[in-house]
Each structure stands twice: as C-alpha cells, then as structure tokens.
Design a protein around this motif. Structure first.
Motif, PDB file in Angstrom:
ATOM      1  N   GLY A  91       0.732  -1.242  -0.070  1.00 54.59           N
ATOM      2  CA  GLY A  91       0.116  -0.221  -0.056  1.00 54.59           C
ATOM      3  C   GLY A  91       0.781   1.151  -0.011  1.00 54.59           C
ATOM      4  O   GLY A  91       1.986   1.213   0.508  1.00 54.59           O
ATOM      5  N   GLN A 112      -4.859  -2.430   0.290  1.00 62.47           N
ATOM      6  CA  GLN A 112      -5.598  -1.654  -0.822  1.00 62.47           C
ATOM      7  C   GLN A 112      -6.353  -0.342  -0.306  1.00 62.47           C
ATOM      8  O   GLN A 112      -7.045  -0.609   0.477  1.00 62.47           O
ATOM      9  CB  GLN A 112      -6.409  -2.506  -1.467  1.00 62.47           C
ATOM     10  N   HIS A 113      -5.610   0.856  -0.528  1.00 61.94           N
ATOM     11  CA  HIS A 113      -6.303   2.064   0.133  1.00 61.94           C
ATOM     12  C   HIS A 113      -5.879   3.060  -0.554  1.00 61.94           C
ATOM     13  O   HIS A 113      -5.034   3.180  -1.453  1.00 61.94           O
ATOM     14  CB  HIS A 113      -5.775   2.075   1.638  1.00 61.94           C
ATOM     15  N   CYS A 114      -6.515   4.132  -0.305  1.00 58.32           N
ATOM     16  CA  CYS A 114      -5.985   5.524  -0.835  1.00 58.32           C
ATOM     17  C   CYS A 114      -6.021   6.845   0.324  1.00 58.32           C
ATOM     18  O   CYS A 114      -6.567   6.510   1.284  1.00 58.32           O
ATOM     19  CB  CYS A 114      -7.001   5.855  -2.213  1.00 58.32           C
ATOM     20  N   ALA A 150      -7.629   0.429  -6.228  1.00 68.49           N
ATOM     21  CA  ALA A 150      -8.874   0.024  -5.194  1.00 68.49           C
ATOM     22  C   ALA A 150      -8.634   1.227  -4.316  1.00 68.49           C
ATOM     23  O   ALA A 150      -7.931   1.560  -3.606  1.00 68.49           O
ATOM     24  CB  ALA A 150      -8.149  -1.118  -4.532  1.00 68.49           C
ATOM     25  N   VAL A 153      -3.085   3.433  -8.393  1.00 69.39           N
ATOM     26  CA  VAL A 153      -3.762   3.156  -7.189  1.00 69.39           C
ATOM     27  C   VAL A 153      -5.250   2.763  -7.649  1.00 69.39           C
ATOM     28  O   VAL A 153      -6.041   3.647  -7.974  1.00 69.39           O
ATOM     29  CB  VAL A 153      -3.928   4.067  -6.171  1.00 69.39           C
TER      30      VAL A 153
END
Length: 357
Positions: A88, A232-234, A269, A267
C-alpha cells in the motif's frame, strides 16, 4: 519572497533536501520527473526512489538509467530501492520517510513536472513560515480554458501560517476543488502581478509535490498508520498532511510550479480512503501490533478484526462502492468524493491537476 534563487548571495542557507519519489509501473513518467529534478536551481538534492513496479524494475530501464547517470554526474546523490511485495501507498511513503536524513524532505509523485526554481521557492516558504509543510499543487493543462468559477475560491494567509483542523465534510474540506483540473492555473494567471512574489494560501491538502519539515512530520506520526490499513487503500497523503496541519499548519504557494502528466492511476482500489476511516488524532498502537514483524502486521484480507473501530465494518462487509453508507459525510454521495481525484481509475477522461470532475 522572490522566485529567483542565487546560491551565492550573502547569507544564503544551502540545506540538503531529500527528494522522496515513490514509483510503480511508470518508466517514462519517472524519467521525465527525474529530469526536471535535475534541472532544479537548488544545488543540494539527495533523491531517494522506491520502486514497486510489478515487472522489470524502473531504474533498470534505459530511459531512467540515463537520467540517473545525468543526476549523479551533476552532483546529485541518488539512492534507489526495489521493494516488493506492495503493501500500500502508506507503507511505501513510510519507508521513504524512514530514509530521510535532512531537515526537509520533498515528496514528489512519479508523474510531475517541476519548474526549475520550484524546490528553492518551497524551501524559502517553509523556512520563513516554520510550518509543517508547503506544497505546490499540480496543474492539469489539458483543462486550460475550462473555467469553473465556483471552484476557483482561494483563501490567502494574511499573516503567519497557523495550525488548522480540516475534516471530511467541513467547510475547509471544500478547498480541494481549487486543485481540480486547471482551476489553480486559471487563478494564478488572473492574479499574476509580475512582481515575482509567492503568496501562501490555505489548503485542505496538496497532492503530488509537498515539502515537509521532516522532524515535524515524524512527530505527527508520519505514515505509520499504514499498519492500521489494508494494503488496498488511498488518501494516505491527505491524512498525513491533515494530522500535521492540525499541529503545525500547512499551506501551498501561488503561483504553483508543478504540472501533472495526467496518466492513468496506479492506485486502482479506492474503497478504503484513509481520512474517512482513520481519526485525525494520533492513536497509539498497542504493543502487540507495534512490535509485530512487518510482514505480519496486516493480514492479506484486511485489518485484524479485533483492531477494527467499533463503528467501522469489516472489509468483507463494505458495500462495493466504498464506505458504509451511514459513515459517509452528508455532502458525499457514494462514489462521488473527489470524482476528479487524480488517481481514480474509473474516470476515462484525461486526469488534470490530479483531480477530475
């Protein structure tokens, strides 16, 4: 302060600045970004590249190798790292921050063009303000001429930069619209005076090009919250800046000197958005998580169930379009938050300034 920089002027302070560049699957764009770093008037740069490309390493490709040779031959120090598997963007940024040695570190995305005097201007601003960060928001020039007056509001600092609390859904949160498309470029063109003076303005956050006070960023927790997120992040850059801004303040400069290459996001997801699922206040990790081996901190299927906040649903219970509906701010509809976001994969139109609409 003046936009020009003369390294030989009396009393000039020449700090080494660490430039931290995360990259993934963007060989040509990385080469462009590095070339613009090589053209900076600031003479002392140490560039750290963390490559998480899935196939061949970006730093082994001819176009990037050529720029690396150029950087080193012209006196820049360059350190490169090949880091897989990906855990991530927050973990990637935490690693880069751990490599910083200097008082100031500049996070630059791998798809940004910098004007030659930009690093010098950012350094002058953060030295004068003594705040947590100073950013240069990226322009999306494919949107030149698409005027959006409702998104062009700008709030200048009329005194020293002060700490601010910015939360999702707040009035200050709406400042991010200024960084959509070519809005900021239209504003700086309209307000241009030709006097070479930079102005500082208030932000919700700045994407793509941000100079931090390294010690203050670390003291505010940096990106250590990666342990509290699934891979999986932002939104990791947003949360880190807002935590720092609440303690020490932050701003951006006008005119900006950064331009976005408007490439598809890496990115993909985006259901887990850090500022929406983690608190603005820094929460200490329990000893078990803090002392656990790095690879064991986050199970592949998401957060440890016993560490989920009581008001947060486990990952397998999240609706397909993102956060639980009862946790969305009132001004956010499902899938609508920053539909102009510079890394949002479902947008088919070219990305601008990082944030499309």
């Amino acid at each position: 302060m003046k936009r020009s920089f003369d390294a030989g002027r009396a009393g000039a302070t020449i700090d080494t600045i660490d430039v931290l560049v995360p990259t993934c699957n963007r060989v040509a764009a990385l080469a462009v970004t590095l070339a613009t770093l090589g053209s900076q008037t600031w003479p002392r740069l140490r560039i750290v590249i963390s490559d998480q490309s899935e196939l061949a390493g970006a730093c082994e490709q001819p176009e990037v190798k050529a720029v690396l040779r150029y950087l080193r031959a012209t006196g820049r120090v360059v350190d490169t790292f090949r880091r897989l598997p990906r855990r991530g963007m927050a973990e990637q940024r935490a690693f880069l921050l751990s490599q910083a040695r200097s008082a100031y570190c500049l996070f630059v995305d791998d798809d940004v063009i910098l004007e030659p005097d930009l690093v010098a201007r950012l350094h002058a601003a953060i030295r004068e303000e003594g705040c947590g960060f100073v950013g240069s928001a990226v322009h999306g020039l494919s949107y030149l001429g698409q005027l959006r007056p409702a998104q062009e509001a700008i709030e200048f600092w009329n005194g020293p930069v002060r700490p601010e609390t910015v939360r999702p859904g707040s009035t200050a949160w709406a400042r991010h619209h200024l960084h959509s498309a070519a809005n900021l470029f239209h504003v700086q063109t309209r307000l241009a005076t030709g006097d070479g003076i930079d102005r500082r303005y208030k932000v919700a956050w700045v994407g793509g090009c941000v100079l931090f006070d390294t010690a203050l960023l670390r003291a505010a927790g940096g990106f250590d919250f990666w342990r509290e997120l699934p891979a999986q992040h932002c939104g990791e850059d947003v949360l880190a800046q807002q935590r720092l801004m609440a303690r020490h303040g932050g701003c951006a400069i006008l005119p900006s000197g950064a331009y976005h290459l408007e490439l598809p996001t890496t990115v993909t997801a985006r259901a887990i958005d850090a500022p929406y699922v983690l608190p603005l206040d820094i929460l200490p990790l329990d000893a078990t998580v803090r002392d656990a081996p790095v690879q064991g901190r986050i199970p592949q299927d998401g957060l440890p169930q016993d560490r989920l906040p009581q008001d947060r649903l486990p990952q397998d219970r999240l609706p397909q379009d993102g956060l639980p509906q009862d946790r969305l701010p009132q001004d956010r509809s499902p899938g609508a938050r920053q539909t102009e976001d510079r890394r949002r994969p479902e947008r088919r139109a070219p990305r601008a300034s990082g944030r499309l609409e």
